[in-house]
Scaffold this motif. Structure first.
Motif, mmCIF file in Angstrom:
data_model
loop_
_atom_site.group_PDB
_atom_site.id
_atom_site.type_symbol
_atom_site.label_atom_id
_atom_site.label_comp_id
_atom_site.label_asym_id
_atom_site.label_seq_id
_atom_site.Cartn_x
_atom_site.Cartn_y
_atom_site.Cartn_z
ATOM 1 N N SER A 84 -14.886 -39.002 -54.662
ATOM 2 C CA SER A 84 -13.662 -38.609 -55.381
ATOM 3 C C SER A 84 -12.435 -39.243 -54.748
ATOM 4 C CB SER A 84 -13.521 -37.080 -55.394
ATOM 5 O OG SER A 84 -14.641 -36.471 -55.988
ATOM 6 N N LEU A 85 -12.520 -40.511 -54.516
ATOM 7 C CA LEU A 85 -11.439 -41.203 -53.821
ATOM 8 C C LEU A 85 -10.156 -41.205 -54.642
ATOM 9 C CD1 LEU A 85 -13.551 -44.064 -52.281
ATOM 10 C CD2 LEU A 85 -12.054 -42.529 -50.992
ATOM 11 N N LYS A 86 -9.057 -41.109 -53.906
ATOM 12 C CA LYS A 86 -7.731 -41.089 -54.498
ATOM 13 C C LYS A 86 -6.936 -42.289 -53.974
ATOM 14 C CE LYS A 86 -7.760 -36.010 -54.226
ATOM 15 N NZ LYS A 86 -7.037 -34.823 -53.695
ATOM 16 N N SER A 87 -5.880 -42.625 -54.669
ATOM 17 C CA SER A 87 -5.061 -43.753 -54.239
ATOM 18 C C SER A 87 -4.494 -43.512 -52.840
ATOM 19 C CB SER A 87 -3.927 -44.016 -55.232
ATOM 20 O OG SER A 87 -3.131 -42.854 -55.380
ATOM 21 N N GLU A 88 -4.234 -42.266 -52.511
ATOM 22 C CA GLU A 88 -3.682 -41.962 -51.191
ATOM 23 C C GLU A 88 -4.704 -42.112 -50.065
ATOM 24 O OE1 GLU A 88 -3.495 -40.038 -53.950
ATOM 25 O OE2 GLU A 88 -3.575 -37.894 -53.409
#
Length: 118
Positions: A84-88
């Motif tokens: 669930s990778l995020k841009s942050e």
């Protein structure tokens, strides 16, 4: 001890990556291993850590429930499964080890870039 990190790359938001950190040399006596990350213009922060025995995982609040740290005894390798990778999460990720429970992480691998596109 030498550390070799790998597994970074470019992934879309919501995707997954698995980072690996292989230790070689005098690994006897390592107390714990950790993953840190450093985004541009930011400080290097600890993301997760685990005892060299494979117990007592720690996660920063920002990654709890999404990242999982683990260790393969036979391969002297520590993994960081990132879901669930995020841009942050975009940063250079570093693995490190220490040989004392109250010591600093003072043996570092080279960084591996993780870029999450939104």
């Amino acid at each position: 001890v030498q550390l070799q990190a790998s597994g970074g790359g470019l992934v879309q938001a919501g995707g997954s990556l698995r980072l690996s950190c292989e230790a070689s040399g005098r690994t006897l006596g390592i107390y714990s291993a950790a993953w840190f990350r450093q985004a541009p213009g930011a400080e290097r922060d600890m993301v997760s850590s685990i005892a060299w025995s494979g117990i007592n995982p720690y996660y920063a609040d920002s990654v709890k429930g999404r990242f999982t740290i683990s260790r393969d005894n036979a391969k002297n390798t520590v993994y960081l499964q990132m879901n669930s990778l995020k841009s942050e999460d975009t940063a250079v990720y570093y693995c490190a080890v220490r040989k004392r429970s109250n010591g600093r992480y003072d043996i570092w691998g080279q960084g591996t870039q993780v870029t999450v596109s939104s």
